[in-house]
Design an enzyme around this catalytic site. Sequence first.
Site, PDB file in Angstrom:
ATOM      1  CB  CYS A 230      -2.820 -55.797  -2.239  1.00 30.29           C
ATOM      2  SG  CYS A 230      -3.261 -54.189  -1.662  1.00 30.29           S
TER       3      CYS A 230
ATOM      4  CB  CYS B  91      -0.702 -56.761   7.155  1.00 30.67           C
ATOM      5  SG  CYS B  91      -1.834 -57.979   7.854  1.00 30.67           S
TER       6      CYS B  91
ATOM      7  CB  CYS C 238       0.812 -61.407   1.884  1.00 31.71           C
ATOM      8  SG  CYS C 238      -0.016 -59.823   1.845  1.00 31.71           S
TER       9      CYS C 238
ATOM     10  CB  CYS D 176      -9.885 -54.066  -3.961  1.00 32.22           C
ATOM     11  SG  CYS D 176      -8.941 -54.892  -2.679  1.00 32.22           S
TER      12      CYS D 176
ATOM     13  CB  CYS E  60      -0.120 -64.283   4.850  1.00 34.10           C
ATOM     14  SG  CYS E  60      -1.561 -64.175   5.916  1.00 34.10           S
TER      15      CYS E  60
ATOM     16  CD  GLU F 239      -0.442 -51.221  -3.373  1.00 40.03           C
ATOM     17  OE1 GLU F 239      -1.106 -52.083  -3.982  1.00 40.03           O
ATOM     18  OE2 GLU F 239       0.756 -51.351  -3.097  1.00 40.03           O
TER      19      GLU F 239
HETATM   20  S1  SF4 Z   1      -2.836 -61.827   3.265  1.00 37.54           S
HETATM   21 FE1  SF4 Z   1      -1.439 -60.096   3.665  1.00 37.54          FE
HETATM   22  S2  SF4 Z   1      -2.782 -58.385   4.212  1.00 37.54           S
HETATM   23 FE2  SF4 Z   1      -4.021 -60.276   4.393  1.00 37.54          FE
HETATM   24  S3  SF4 Z   1      -3.781 -60.890   6.572  1.00 37.54           S
HETATM   25 FE3  SF4 Z   1      -2.167 -61.973   5.427  1.00 37.54          FE
HETATM   26  S4  SF4 Z   1      -0.342 -60.599   5.596  1.00 37.54           S
HETATM   27 FE4  SF4 Z   1      -2.165 -59.389   6.132  1.00 37.54          FE
END
Ligand code: SF4
Length: 363
Positions: free
Chosen positions: A347, A119, A126, A112, A123, A91
Amino acid sequence: MLPAISSQKPDELTGWLAQSGEPAYRADQILRWVHKGSISGWSQMRNIPDSLKKKLSSHFSFSSVKLVHKQGGIDTTIKFLWKLSDGQYVESVLIPASPSLYGETSDRHTLCISTQVGCAYGCKFCASGLEGFKRNLNPGEVIDQVLGVEALFKKRISSDRRLITNLVIMGMGEPLANYDNLLDALNVLNSNWSANIGARKITISTSGLVPQIIKLSDQPKQYRLAISLHGATDEVRNKIMPINRKYSLSKLSDAVEIYQSRKNGSITLEYILIEGINDGIDQVPHLAILSERLRAKVNIIPYNSVEGLGYKRPSITIQERFVRALIDKGVRATLRREKGHDIDAACGQLRLKAEKKLDSGEN
Ligand code: SF4
């Protein structure tokens, strides 16, 4: 997968042209079309002979991203879902400074962009990390998000004025975990033969990869650095950001201080405010100390909820109380209010939806 033409630098393209029996001056013409022409295919390169277009198309892909969905505009941001050549999705989000793309009160447009599919950093709040890490984007896939958006809005671009003036590397993925490809792509986008986006208008955001922050401080460009902080104590950060167990706040602050001293650029601390997790007033003094030490401004971003995760956005009263307490301590703090633009948190949701549709056989 053919390499993207957009990732070819002038000397590389000149070398390829020589090997292909073509004159060197064609490199300048081709790069001009790719980076400044806002075109969507080889056939639009009007001054390039068909025989050369044929050779180009068998060695390079014109674009490594294909738009499959565009969403937004009403709430001032537009999200783009791109399909990559191996069927993965990423995205990008376009954020105009003015109330709307068509409102014409400011020319500043920030894009962005994503740097990875998924990922690995997990986190807890997220969407991007929900299904783990798939792969790094190559330089062409990073560059083509920018060129792809500009091609969609080509009427707003002229030879001396481009649509995208600023870049934030805060989309899907941990940018500094794809360090070499990212820097390669940014160096192209920063070049005057490409998008010519100033290094100080490019912000790289990291969840806290200490060795890479120090490495970034050693390279020559003045890219801006943002830290996805989301907690001002190890206790809070450990709960929601596994990276903090490896690189504690103390190690992270030391690295950011090195970056600050070498680049003398302003640092931003991004702080997504999540109900009952990090919105307590007890976080404020710690955040104020960090901000003062790092000479950083603080962006408070009310959480955008993610389907399947139990986290919530705090009430407006709590949001305002938190920001007011920071300002009272002398912190340069802002509360970001745009709907649908909580980039770090939201995102990855379009991509998850697209993948679910494919799994269920919808299209
Ligand atoms: S916020 Fe999301 S994209 Fe960013 S490092 Fe943490 S898990 Fe990865």
